[in-house]
Motif scaffolding. Structure first.
Motif, PDB file in Angstrom:
ATOM      1  N   HIS A 226      31.264  51.792  55.468  1.00 29.95           N
ATOM      2  CA  HIS A 226      32.162  51.914  54.656  1.00 29.95           C
ATOM      3  C   HIS A 226      32.103  51.075  53.413  1.00 29.95           C
ATOM      4  O   HIS A 226      33.741  51.287  53.210  1.00 29.95           O
ATOM      5  CB  HIS A 226      33.477  52.630  56.073  1.00 29.95           C
ATOM      6  CG  HIS A 226      33.258  53.383  57.066  1.00 29.95           C
ATOM      7  ND1 HIS A 226      32.768  54.627  56.079  1.00 29.95           N
ATOM      8  CD2 HIS A 226      32.870  53.367  57.903  1.00 29.95           C
ATOM      9  CE1 HIS A 226      32.152  55.381  57.708  1.00 29.95           C
ATOM     10  NE2 HIS A 226      32.888  54.542  58.599  1.00 29.95           N
ATOM     11  N   GLY A 227      32.149  50.063  53.414  1.00 29.01           N
ATOM     12  CA  GLY A 227      32.473  48.653  52.987  1.00 29.01           C
ATOM     13  C   GLY A 227      33.173  49.007  51.095  1.00 29.01           C
ATOM     14  O   GLY A 227      34.239  49.147  51.473  1.00 29.01           O
ATOM     15  N   ASP A 228      32.302  49.958  50.559  1.00 21.34           N
ATOM     16  CA  ASP A 228      32.824  50.495  49.440  1.00 21.34           C
ATOM     17  C   ASP A 228      34.019  51.074  49.251  1.00 21.34           C
ATOM     18  O   ASP A 228      35.216  51.558  48.395  1.00 21.34           O
ATOM     19  CB  ASP A 228      31.963  50.921  48.212  1.00 21.34           C
ATOM     20  CG  ASP A 228      30.327  50.514  47.914  1.00 21.34           C
ATOM     21  OD1 ASP A 228      31.223  48.930  48.545  1.00 21.34           O
ATOM     22  OD2 ASP A 228      30.060  51.080  47.809  1.00 21.34           O
ATOM     23  N   GLU A 229      34.578  52.223  50.192  1.00 21.19           N
ATOM     24  CA  GLU A 229      35.047  53.347  49.673  1.00 21.19           C
ATOM     25  C   GLU A 229      36.905  52.756  50.802  1.00 21.19           C
ATOM     26  O   GLU A 229      37.626  52.603  50.744  1.00 21.19           O
ATOM     27  CB  GLU A 229      35.050  54.218  51.090  1.00 21.19           C
ATOM     28  CG  GLU A 229      35.692  55.200  51.341  1.00 21.19           C
ATOM     29  CD  GLU A 229      35.160  56.120  52.392  1.00 21.19           C
ATOM     30  OE1 GLU A 229      36.216  57.557  52.197  1.00 21.19           O
ATOM     31  OE2 GLU A 229      34.583  56.329  52.859  1.00 21.19           O
ATOM     32  N   VAL A 233      40.199  51.120  49.482  1.00 20.72           N
ATOM     33  CA  VAL A 233      41.658  51.463  50.055  1.00 20.72           C
ATOM     34  C   VAL A 233      42.759  50.260  49.655  1.00 20.72           C
ATOM     35  O   VAL A 233      43.570  50.528  49.112  1.00 20.72           O
ATOM     36  CB  VAL A 233      41.120  52.303  51.791  1.00 20.72           C
ATOM     37  CG1 VAL A 233      42.666  52.165  52.572  1.00 20.72           C
ATOM     38  CG2 VAL A 233      40.732  53.393  52.078  1.00 20.72           C
ATOM     39  N   LEU A 234      42.652  49.402  50.195  1.00 18.51           N
ATOM     40  CA  LEU A 234      42.930  48.260  50.185  1.00 18.51           C
ATOM     41  C   LEU A 234      43.278  47.876  48.297  1.00 18.51           C
ATOM     42  O   LEU A 234      44.569  47.173  47.987  1.00 18.51           O
ATOM     43  CB  LEU A 234      41.977  47.357  50.623  1.00 18.51           C
ATOM     44  CG  LEU A 234      41.644  46.870  51.782  1.00 18.51           C
ATOM     45  CD1 LEU A 234      40.791  45.602  52.549  1.00 18.51           C
ATOM     46  CD2 LEU A 234      43.199  46.622  52.387  1.00 18.51           C
ATOM     47  N   ARG A 235      42.377  48.151  47.752  1.00 15.59           N
ATOM     48  CA  ARG A 235      43.376  47.982  45.752  1.00 15.59           C
ATOM     49  C   ARG A 235      44.098  49.564  45.904  1.00 15.59           C
ATOM     50  O   ARG A 235      44.704  48.435  44.706  1.00 15.59           O
ATOM     51  CB  ARG A 235      41.815  48.309  45.084  1.00 15.59           C
ATOM     52  CG  ARG A 235      40.393  47.436  45.109  1.00 15.59           C
ATOM     53  CD  ARG A 235      39.694  47.634  44.343  1.00 15.59           C
ATOM     54  NE  ARG A 235      38.254  45.942  44.345  1.00 15.59           N
ATOM     55  CZ  ARG A 235      36.855  46.741  44.786  1.00 15.59           C
ATOM     56  NH1 ARG A 235      36.564  47.817  44.455  1.00 15.59           N
ATOM     57  NH2 ARG A 235      36.386  45.325  44.916  1.00 15.59           N
ATOM     58  N   ARG A 236      43.903  50.482  46.187  1.00  9.58           N
ATOM     59  CA  ARG A 236      44.382  51.788  45.470  1.00  9.58           C
ATOM     60  C   ARG A 236      46.162  51.547  46.735  1.00  9.58           C
ATOM     61  O   ARG A 236      46.609  52.834  46.662  1.00  9.58           O
ATOM     62  CB  ARG A 236      43.850  53.079  45.180  1.00  9.58           C
ATOM     63  CG  ARG A 236      42.693  52.372  43.808  1.00  9.58           C
ATOM     64  CD  ARG A 236      41.814  53.574  44.138  1.00  9.58           C
ATOM     65  NE  ARG A 236      42.373  54.993  44.463  1.00  9.58           N
ATOM     66  CZ  ARG A 236      41.860  56.462  44.162  1.00  9.58           C
ATOM     67  NH1 ARG A 236      40.325  56.141  43.882  1.00  9.58           N
ATOM     68  NH2 ARG A 236      42.233  57.245  44.544  1.00  9.58           N
ATOM     69  N   GLY A 237      45.833  51.714  47.702  1.00 11.26           N
ATOM     70  CA  GLY A 237      46.694  51.747  48.737  1.00 11.26           C
ATOM     71  C   GLY A 237      46.871  53.681  49.407  1.00 11.26           C
ATOM     72  O   GLY A 237      47.915  53.856  49.379  1.00 11.26           O
TER      73      GLY A 237
END
Length: 544
Positions: A226-229, A233-237
């Motif tokens: 799930h790394g890319d996803e 999530v961490l970049r966009r919240g």
């Protein structure tokens, strides 16, 4: 300093329960008799007991029980036709049964108070032994429900923090890394993803508390997938494409800097992933005895920065032991405890136990379940004051590799159904265990019936039918959803009993003493050597 305040407040809130646990350890008999008196006062009219019935009368008047003895009364209580106890009902907690696919255990206010009496000293002990726990957030496992049973069990989920008393539960919530709402994600994969997202968002994770170590290993193994996803999530919240399915779960706030750290960790060697993400992790808590031992050893290697503590014996129906400063003493301040001695069937009070006894616990609790057999095996290892301490040896009946709780009754029923459907002879359901090398799976062994040359169906089709039957059972269904178990396989041989004997004798049993057992644990290496055709049978990934 501010981040430590909720932890210090929680530790202070646990002081009274911890003090009672420590100070009463030399008065085991007095405390247990007092617990029984309180229980009898609440339940006596429902069971024909005198209000002042003592230990001896209680034991003589009431039989030992299992869930089947209570099932009709629990169903009547759910229908509003009577109650097991006068304590207010909070919810029903799901688990698997020995003969029932699903058990619903009443959780009353009195019962939750009994659990809290065990959790308070455990939490206090954790903070004393691992002061680093105060420096960050904790993950207390929240087990989501099997997808096939969510409609029936809506609102009943296993959140460790829900077992605490009100004030302690509020304080614990302030220290949590993962919101409890993950239990209501649209699917198990979404729940796992949401859990991962919240965990990787917290560089200050200090406690990872799960039950089966395979659960934690699955989370770590899913990270690269799930790394890319997770990075998005961490970049966009926000949850991105999963937003609709995770509407009940808040997303972690945007943290571009943490996304950079996650990207660097994902590019590191696989064995360093946990260390890179949570260098300050202070403690991992998980099962580490019996069948869980090899998986616990693997989890220790995956998170070498943290200390490790094994779990006590906690069942959905009650608590027997808790980890406490390096020991596993009886939770004697919680329920009324008895023990069935395995070599002669004698039922003993806890103060009658001796070191070396092998026993199975019997609980009477504020849920209304009385003299209830748990069917676990324990060995008395010593005493803390007068309180016996135990080692968990495994399930008394059946197999439990990753928490699936596969009973002989469940295995026998499914094998018989599938054998009838395909014109086969049922032999055995094997729990194939490769230790920590790979995830286990179940193998259904069948024999051809007299006069038939070959099964009409392919092994994959037979395996799919077995899997469907096994998935009726709560904990097996959940273990498959969580990918703690691989898909079920099936094998059909000419002479099923001969194959069963060959495997049993190769495993060290005496040929003349063999009897058919519907479920057995089987090492993968032995299967590879003695029945290689079983490994060439196609597995079928059953649909959820």
């Amino acid at each position: 300093m501010l981040r430590q305040l909720p932890h210090r407040a929680l530790q202070l809130a646990c002081w009274r329960g911890d003090h009672a646990f420590r100070s009463g350890r030399h008065d085991l008999e007095r405390v247990q008799r007092a617990r029984l008196a309180q229980l009898v006062a609440r339940l006596a009219p429902r069971h024909g007991l005198a209000p002042d019935a003592g230990w001896e009368q209680f034991r003589e008047r009431l039989p030992l029980t299992r869930y089947g003895d209570w099932q009709d009364r629990i169903a009547a209580q759910r229908a509003g036709e009577g109650t097991l106890t006068d304590s207010p009902l909070c919810r029903y907690q799901p688990t698997s049964g020995s003969s029932q696919a699903l058990k619903l255990i009443p959780y009353t206010q009195a019962f939750l108070g009994e659990l809290d009496a065990a959790i308070a000293p455990w939490v206090a002990s954790l903070y004393r032994q691992h002061p680093g726990l105060r420096a960050g957030v904790h993950y207390w496992s929240v087990s989501w429900l099997p997808e096939s049973q969510r409609a029936l069990l809506d609102g009943n989920f296993n959140d460790d923090s829900e077992l605490l008393g009100g004030a302690k539960r509020l304080l614990a919530t302030l220290t949590q890394a993962v919101p409890a709402g993950v239990a209501f994600a649209g699917a198990a994969d979404d729940a796992q993803f949401a859990t991962l997202a919240h965990l990787v968002a917290r560089a200050d994770l200090r406690l990872l508390s799960v039950w089966s170590p395979t659960f934690a290993l699955q989370l770590l193994e899913a990270l690269p997938r799930h790394g890319d996803e997770l990075l998005q999530v961490l970049r966009r919240g926000d949850w991105g494409a999963r937003a609709a399915r995770l509407a009940a779960v808040p997303a972690p706030r945007a943290q571009p800097a943490r996304a950079v750290q996650l990207a660097a960790a994902l590019s590191a060697p696989a064995g360093e992933l946990g260390l890179r993400l949570w260098p300050g992790l202070a403690l991992v808590s998980a099962w580490d005895t019996a069948d869980a031992a090899p998986w616990a050893a693997r989890l220790r290697l995956a998170l070498p920065q943290a200390a490790f503590e094994g779990k006590g014996l906690w069942a959905t129906e009650g608590v027997v032991t808790l980890p406490y400063e390096g020991r596993y003493p009886l939770a004697y301040q919680s329920h009324v405890h008895e023990f069935e001695r395995l070599h002669d069937g004698a039922v003993l009070a806890p103060w009658e136990l001796r070191e070396g006894d092998e026993v199975s616990p019997v609980l009477s609790t504020g849920s209304g379940l009385l003299r209830y057999r748990l069917d676990d095996r324990l060995a008395v290892t010593g005493f803390w004051g007068r309180v016996p301490c135990f080692q968990f040896l495994g399930r008394r009946f059946g197999v439990d590799l990753v928490g699936e709780k596969m009973s002989p009754e469940a295995a026998r029923q499914v094998l018989a159904e599938v054998a009838l459907e395909f014109g086969l002879a049922p032999v055995c359901l094997y729990a194939v265990d490769a230790g920590a090398l790979q995830r286990p799976h179940y193998l259904a062994l069948f024999g051809r019936t007299t006069g038939t040359a070959a099964p009409a169906a392919a092994p994959a089709v037979i395996a799919a039918a077995v899997e469907r039957g096994l998935r009726r059972h709560f904990h097996f269904d959940l273990a498959r959803d969580l990918r703690q178990l691989e898909a079920t396989s099936a094998c059909v041989v000419d002479d099923g009993w001969a194959a069963y004997q060959r495997l049993a004798v190769a495993g060290g049993m005496i040929a003349g003493n063999l009897k058919p057992e519907p479920v057995r644990r089987l090492p993968l290496a032995l299967l590879q050597r003695e029945l290689p055709e079983a490994l060439s049978s196609a597995r079928h990934e059953a649909l959820s």
